[in-house]
Motif scaffolding. Structure first.
Motif, PDB file in Angstrom:
ATOM      1  N   GLY A  16     -67.711   4.874  55.539  1.00 10.32           N
ATOM      2  CA  GLY A  16     -68.330   4.896  56.859  1.00 10.32           C
ATOM      3  C   GLY A  16     -67.403   4.357  57.937  1.00 10.32           C
ATOM      4  O   GLY A  16     -67.349   4.888  59.051  1.00 10.32           O
ATOM      5  N   MET A  17     -66.645   3.316  57.604  1.00  8.72           N
ATOM      6  CA  MET A  17     -65.695   2.756  58.565  1.00  8.72           C
ATOM      7  C   MET A  17     -64.586   3.757  58.884  1.00  8.72           C
ATOM      8  O   MET A  17     -64.180   3.907  60.047  1.00  8.72           O
ATOM      9  N   VAL A  18     -64.113   4.454  57.859  1.00  8.28           N
ATOM     10  CA  VAL A  18     -63.073   5.472  58.063  1.00  8.28           C
ATOM     11  C   VAL A  18     -63.609   6.608  58.928  1.00  8.28           C
ATOM     12  O   VAL A  18     -62.951   7.044  59.877  1.00  8.28           O
ATOM     13  N   PHE A  52     -71.869   0.527  47.113  1.00  6.84           N
ATOM     14  CA  PHE A  52     -72.185   0.130  48.486  1.00  6.84           C
ATOM     15  C   PHE A  52     -70.907  -0.136  49.269  1.00  6.84           C
ATOM     16  O   PHE A  52     -70.745   0.339  50.401  1.00  6.84           O
ATOM     17  N   ILE A  53     -69.978  -0.886  48.683  1.00  7.62           N
ATOM     18  CA  ILE A  53     -68.739  -1.225  49.379  1.00  7.62           C
ATOM     19  C   ILE A  53     -67.896   0.023  49.615  1.00  7.62           C
ATOM     20  O   ILE A  53     -67.325   0.202  50.693  1.00  7.62           O
ATOM     21  N   ALA A  54     -67.835   0.916  48.624  1.00  4.89           N
ATOM     22  CA  ALA A  54     -67.091   2.170  48.804  1.00  4.89           C
ATOM     23  C   ALA A  54     -67.712   2.992  49.939  1.00  4.89           C
ATOM     24  O   ALA A  54     -66.994   3.538  50.791  1.00  4.89           O
ATOM     25  N   GLY A  95     -71.213  -8.913  54.253  1.00  4.01           N
ATOM     26  CA  GLY A  95     -70.715 -10.209  53.780  1.00  4.01           C
ATOM     27  C   GLY A  95     -71.120 -10.514  52.346  1.00  4.01           C
ATOM     28  O   GLY A  95     -70.275 -10.740  51.480  1.00  4.01           O
ATOM     29  N   PRO A  96     -72.415 -10.516  52.052  1.00  3.33           N
ATOM     30  CA  PRO A  96     -72.835 -10.749  50.675  1.00  3.33           C
ATOM     31  C   PRO A  96     -72.348  -9.669  49.705  1.00  3.33           C
ATOM     32  O   PRO A  96     -72.094  -9.956  48.540  1.00  3.33           O
ATOM     33  N   ALA A  97     -72.197  -8.432  50.181  1.00  4.09           N
ATOM     34  CA  ALA A  97     -71.698  -7.368  49.303  1.00  4.09           C
ATOM     35  C   ALA A  97     -70.272  -7.679  48.859  1.00  4.09           C
ATOM     36  O   ALA A  97     -69.943  -7.563  47.667  1.00  4.09           O
ATOM     37  N   VAL A  98     -69.443  -8.097  49.791  1.00  7.44           N
ATOM     38  CA  VAL A  98     -68.064  -8.449  49.440  1.00  7.44           C
ATOM     39  C   VAL A  98     -68.061  -9.667  48.525  1.00  7.44           C
ATOM     40  O   VAL A  98     -67.299  -9.740  47.561  1.00  7.44           O
ATOM     41  N   THR A  99     -68.939 -10.621  48.811  1.00  4.49           N
ATOM     42  CA  THR A  99     -69.045 -11.814  47.967  1.00  4.49           C
ATOM     43  C   THR A  99     -69.394 -11.441  46.537  1.00  4.49           C
ATOM     44  O   THR A  99     -68.908 -12.052  45.592  1.00  4.49           O
ATOM     45  N   SER A 100     -70.236 -10.438  46.361  1.00 11.86           N
ATOM     46  CA  SER A 100     -70.704 -10.088  45.022  1.00 11.86           C
ATOM     47  C   SER A 100     -69.756  -9.176  44.248  1.00 11.86           C
ATOM     48  O   SER A 100     -70.064  -8.785  43.123  1.00 11.86           O
TER      49      SER A 100
END
Length: 160
Positions: A135-137, A128-130, A112-117
């Motif tokens: 990881g989700m894939v 981190f988001i990549a 959540g905070p990662a997407v926010t930032s």
């Protein structure tokens, strides 16, 4: 089927909710990995601010949940609540929780905070988001390859 007005309403509610969440995370400083790592450092310079942010969020949410949400038969923008019927704590849940916790502890930030930032274009947050998306894939590919199996018990049942 939803009409255009219902779709627009649900998208606006999602936009407002996400904006409030993001603002809350930014104002409280929870998009700063050092603050999160400080909370996890219980043997060093422990920073309890994350606990107070979560406590404040619960203090606002719980009365609304108990007085309003729990009494509803359906959410505002859907026909019904979609809650899991699985009350079993299985290997898949424990494994996912461990991986999530390790990622959170190593990076000092959760999704959540990662997407926010993202708006700050911090290179480490973008990495981190990549990595999170990768990881989700990978997890999705693994579930599709090995199929959905019955949960394997680890001896604990969660109650709702």
């Amino acid at each position: 089927m939803k009409n255009l007005s219902q779709v627009v309403t649900s998208q606006l509610i999602a936009l407002v909710s996400g904006t409030l969440f993001g603002l809350g995370m930014m104002i409280s400083g929870m998009v700063d990995p050092n603050r999160v790592l400080g909370f996890l450092d219980i043997t060093g310079a422990w920073d309890p601010s994350l606990m107070f942010v979560m406590g404040g969020a619960l203090a606002v949410f719980m009365p609304i949940y108990l007085l309003v949400i729990k009494k509803r038969t359906a959410p505002v923008c859907s026909e019904r609540f979609r809650l899991s019927n699985n009350h079993m704590i299985d290997k898949k849940l424990v494994g996912g929780a461990v991986l999530f916790g390790l990622g959170w502890g190593i990076a000092g930030i959760c999704p959540g905070p990662a997407v926010t930032s993202i708006s700050g274009l911090n290179p480490s947050m973008l990495v981190f988001i990549a990595a999170m998306l990768l990881g989700m894939v990978i997890a999705n590919l693994a579930v599709n390859k090995y199929g959905k199996t019955k949960p394997e018990k680890v001896g604990v049942t969660a109650r709702s």
